[in-house]
Design a protein around this motif. Structure first.
Motif, PDB file in Angstrom:
ATOM      1  N   ILE A  95       0.791  -1.162  -0.046  1.00 33.89           N
ATOM      2  CA  ILE A  95      -0.016  -0.115   0.000  1.00 33.89           C
ATOM      3  C   ILE A  95       1.041   1.162  -0.137  1.00 33.89           C
ATOM      4  CG2 ILE A  95      -1.924   1.118   1.292  1.00 33.89           C
ATOM      5  CD1 ILE A  95      -2.823  -1.445   0.199  1.00 33.89           C
ATOM      6  N   VAL A  96       0.568   2.180  -1.032  1.00 30.59           N
ATOM      7  CA  VAL A  96       1.303   3.470  -1.005  1.00 30.59           C
ATOM      8  C   VAL A  96       1.194   4.208   0.175  1.00 30.59           C
ATOM      9  CG1 VAL A  96       1.483   5.787  -1.879  1.00 30.59           C
ATOM     10  CG2 VAL A  96       1.253   3.551  -3.365  1.00 30.59           C
ATOM     11  N   ASP A  97       2.220   4.461   1.053  1.00 26.29           N
ATOM     12  CA  ASP A  97       1.965   5.087   2.535  1.00 26.29           C
ATOM     13  C   ASP A  97       2.068   6.744   2.415  1.00 26.29           C
ATOM     14  OD1 ASP A  97       1.827   4.904   5.322  1.00 26.29           O
ATOM     15  OD2 ASP A  97       4.087   5.567   5.100  1.00 26.29           O
ATOM     16  N   THR A  98       3.294   7.097   1.706  1.00 27.82           N
ATOM     17  CA  THR A  98       3.542   8.524   1.573  1.00 27.82           C
ATOM     18  C   THR A  98       4.183   8.827   0.394  1.00 27.82           C
ATOM     19  OG1 THR A  98       5.634   8.418   2.811  1.00 27.82           O
ATOM     20  CG2 THR A  98       4.028   9.160   4.010  1.00 27.82           C
ATOM     21  N   VAL A  99       3.973  10.097  -0.471  1.00 33.74           N
ATOM     22  CA  VAL A  99       4.310  10.243  -1.578  1.00 33.74           C
ATOM     23  C   VAL A  99       5.118  11.679  -1.706  1.00 33.74           C
ATOM     24  CG1 VAL A  99       2.723   9.125  -2.544  1.00 33.74           C
ATOM     25  CG2 VAL A  99       2.435  11.619  -2.162  1.00 33.74           C
ATOM     26  N   GLY A 100       6.231  11.974  -2.639  1.00 33.53           N
ATOM     27  CA  GLY A 100       6.970  13.042  -2.801  1.00 33.53           C
ATOM     28  C   GLY A 100       6.137  14.142  -3.279  1.00 33.53           C
ATOM     29  N   ALA A 101       6.562  15.259  -3.284  1.00 33.91           N
ATOM     30  CA  ALA A 101       5.815  16.621  -3.719  1.00 33.91           C
ATOM     31  C   ALA A 101       5.339  16.544  -5.255  1.00 33.91           C
ATOM     32  CB  ALA A 101       6.676  17.832  -3.339  1.00 33.91           C
ATOM     33  N   GLU A 102       5.917  15.937  -6.086  1.00 33.16           N
ATOM     34  CA  GLU A 102       5.851  15.920  -7.416  1.00 33.16           C
ATOM     35  C   GLU A 102       5.150  14.623  -7.851  1.00 33.16           C
ATOM     36  OE1 GLU A 102       8.913  17.783  -9.911  1.00 33.16           O
ATOM     37  OE2 GLU A 102       9.327  18.988  -8.090  1.00 33.16           O
ATOM     38  N   VAL A 103       4.711  13.635  -6.962  1.00 33.04           N
ATOM     39  CA  VAL A 103       4.271  12.495  -7.563  1.00 33.04           C
ATOM     40  C   VAL A 103       2.900  12.569  -8.145  1.00 33.04           C
ATOM     41  CG1 VAL A 103       3.536  10.154  -7.023  1.00 33.04           C
ATOM     42  CG2 VAL A 103       5.523  11.187  -5.842  1.00 33.04           C
ATOM     43  N   THR A 104       2.474  12.138  -9.273  1.00 35.41           N
ATOM     44  CA  THR A 104       1.198  12.151  -9.790  1.00 35.41           C
ATOM     45  C   THR A 104       0.851  10.782 -10.204  1.00 35.41           C
ATOM     46  OG1 THR A 104       2.106  12.347 -12.090  1.00 35.41           O
ATOM     47  CG2 THR A 104       1.471  14.551 -11.011  1.00 35.41           C
ATOM     48  N   HIS A 105       1.550   9.825  -9.993  1.00 39.73           N
ATOM     49  CA  HIS A 105       1.325   8.388 -10.547  1.00 39.73           C
ATOM     50  C   HIS A 105       0.388   7.556  -9.637  1.00 39.73           C
ATOM     51  CE1 HIS A 105       2.043   5.108 -13.447  1.00 39.73           C
ATOM     52  NE2 HIS A 105       2.465   4.364 -12.418  1.00 39.73           N
ATOM     53  N   VAL A 106       0.595   7.985  -8.304  1.00 37.57           N
ATOM     54  CA  VAL A 106      -0.149   6.896  -7.376  1.00 37.57           C
ATOM     55  C   VAL A 106      -0.457   8.051  -6.175  1.00 37.57           C
ATOM     56  CG1 VAL A 106       0.975   4.813  -8.070  1.00 37.57           C
ATOM     57  CG2 VAL A 106       2.116   6.293  -6.185  1.00 37.57           C
ATOM     58  N   THR A 107      -1.556   7.606  -5.440  1.00 35.35           N
ATOM     59  CA  THR A 107      -1.702   8.330  -4.285  1.00 35.35           C
ATOM     60  C   THR A 107      -1.673   7.587  -2.890  1.00 35.35           C
ATOM     61  OG1 THR A 107      -4.027   7.895  -4.660  1.00 35.35           O
ATOM     62  CG2 THR A 107      -3.103  10.026  -5.537  1.00 35.35           C
ATOM     63  N   PRO A 108      -1.506   8.188  -1.856  1.00 34.55           N
ATOM     64  CA  PRO A 108      -1.530   7.227  -0.590  1.00 34.55           C
ATOM     65  C   PRO A 108      -3.002   6.303  -0.611  1.00 34.55           C
ATOM     66  CG  PRO A 108      -0.814   9.509  -0.028  1.00 34.55           C
ATOM     67  CD  PRO A 108      -1.226   9.384  -1.503  1.00 34.55           C
ATOM     68  N   GLY A 109      -2.746   5.052  -0.087  1.00 32.68           N
ATOM     69  CA  GLY A 109      -3.679   4.194  -0.152  1.00 32.68           C
ATOM     70  C   GLY A 109      -3.667   3.259  -1.251  1.00 32.68           C
ATOM     71  N   ASP A 110      -3.286   3.398  -2.490  1.00 33.52           N
ATOM     72  CA  ASP A 110      -3.406   2.660  -3.621  1.00 33.52           C
ATOM     73  C   ASP A 110      -2.719   1.452  -3.298  1.00 33.52           C
ATOM     74  OD1 ASP A 110      -4.584   4.525  -5.037  1.00 33.52           O
ATOM     75  OD2 ASP A 110      -2.967   5.414  -5.967  1.00 33.52           O
ATOM     76  N   PHE A 111      -3.250   0.177  -3.820  1.00 33.71           N
ATOM     77  CA  PHE A 111      -2.774  -0.875  -3.781  1.00 33.71           C
ATOM     78  C   PHE A 111      -1.643  -1.130  -5.155  1.00 33.71           C
ATOM     79  CE2 PHE A 111      -3.124  -5.780  -4.749  1.00 33.71           C
ATOM     80  CZ  PHE A 111      -2.076  -6.244  -3.611  1.00 33.71           C
ATOM     81  N   VAL A 112      -0.429  -1.477  -4.674  1.00 36.53           N
ATOM     82  CA  VAL A 112       0.279  -1.504  -6.006  1.00 36.53           C
ATOM     83  C   VAL A 112       1.392  -2.742  -5.826  1.00 36.53           C
ATOM     84  CG1 VAL A 112       0.658   1.073  -6.070  1.00 36.53           C
ATOM     85  CG2 VAL A 112       2.106  -0.116  -4.732  1.00 36.53           C
TER      86      VAL A 112
END
Length: 361
Positions: free
Chosen positions: A68-85
């Motif tokens: 599960i995506v936990d935290t993302v960098g400032a310019e991330v657009t591909h995924v968001t927190p909570g996504d199953f990857v």
């Protein structure tokens, strides 16, 4: 804020793996912190531990993972927190010569996290295949994350991160297996059985499994093999000819990666057939063959890297096929283990007792 998690490292060549504290830094602009839910134990991790990849110890092992995506960098657009990857090690750039020629599965500039995970004393870790997922969390580039159906068992989904995708892709993408083809697979471990499953999915009429282990040949039949050859007692090339009207197979996939198995693949195919090498040879292996044989047999000789896959294209489709009951991905999961059982899993894998041990976190 950086955080500290558990992780499995290889500190030196051949040394038993250790569970240590791993520091995950704040993600860079295009980095993603993923909470790992499951990670398969792959031969590549063992190669790292044995120094067979490079000597950039210590390695943070594990790469065949879902989470599960936990935290993302400032310019991330591909995924968001909570996504199953599902994590992948082919994060295509879209700009290199391979990508611009429409062959992104050969991308020469794949992306990894911009920052390094470390031990608590500041020692930088080398993540296996740029992932390092034998850990509660790991840091990767956003393009190393492929979203799939969140209802999927993580232990199953993560297998697409390496071995199972390599095998399926060797048949479907590299070998271009199609309806009515005859296919032979040499080596019926996890990658070989995945190639068998892929050939079956593509509609191959005859699927011949080849191995020296009766147990593995039995596994191969469960994944769709129509015939088996025991290489310990039978002449592989002769038997292949017998099973294909003396022509040889349309596609032969070498999932072992040794000179002798590649020669069996070469001489066991039809004159216009295809050889696919997906098993990984070691650097010292050499091949000695008459050049006239290469000329006179024709056909295609291919290597398959990661099953020539495109994660964004292939992972969601294969997960959908699994959830429809058309692709038995769950059969690859031989056992579910804890993080502290990775060393024991290496021994089981080396002995051929399992298709995949999967660490569940």
């Amino acid at each position: 804020m950086s955080e500290t998690v558990r992780g499995v490292i290889a500190r030196g060549k051949g040394a038993p793996v250790e569970i240590v504290d791993v520091v995950i830094p704040d993600p860079g602009p295009h980095d993603v912190v993923v909470r790992v839910q499951a990670c398969g134990v792959c031969h590549t991790d063992l190669h790292y531990r044995e120094g067979g990849i490079n000597d950039e110890f210590p390695f943070l092992l594990g790469h065949e993972a879902a989470g599960i995506v936990d935290t993302v960098g400032a310019e991330v657009t591909h995924v968001t927190p909570g996504d199953f990857v599902v994590l992948n090690w082919r994060a295509v750039c879209g700009q290199c010569r391979a990508c611009k020629r429409g062959r992104p599965w050969y991308c020469f500039d794949t992306s990894n996290a911009s920052k390094k995970m470390t031990l608590t004393d500041g020692t930088e870790l080398s993540p296996a295949l740029g992932i390092g997922a034998f850990a509660d969390k790991t840091l990767v580039h956003e393009k190393q994350c492929t979203k799939v159906d969140p209802e999927t068992d993580p232990a199953v989904a993560g297998l697409l991160g390496c071995g199972v995708m390599a095998g399926i892709g060797a048949a479907v993408n590299t070998g271009n297996v199609s309806r009515g083809d005859s296919v032979a697979v040499i080596g019926c471990g996890g990658v070989g059985d995945a190639a068998i499953a892929g050939a079956r999915l593509a509609g191959a009429k005859t699927i011949i499994a080849i191995d020296r282990d009766a147990r593995k040949l039995a596994w191969a039949t469960e994944f769709g093999a129509t015939h088996t050859i025991d290489a310990s007692t039978e002449d592989v090339v002769e038997r292949l000819k017998e099973l294909t009207d003396e022509f040889g197979a349309d596609v032969v996939i070498d999932a072992v990666g040794r000179p002798e198995t590649w020669k069996q693949a070469f001489y066991g195919r039809d004159l216009a057939g295809t050889v696919v090498l997906v098993g990984v040879p070691t650097p010292e292996m050499t091949l000695d063959m008459p050049l006239i044989d290469l000329f006179s047999h024709g056909g295609a000789l291919k290597s398959s890297w990661y099953g020539d896959c495109l994660p964004e294209r292939d992972f969601p489709v294969l997960i959908d096929l699994y959830r429809q009951g058309r692709l038995p991905l769950d059969r690859f999961v031989s056992e579910r283990i804890a993080l502290d059982q990775v060393e024991a899993a290496f021994h089981s894998m080396h002995k051929g007792d399992v298709l995949r041990s999967v660490v569940v976190l």
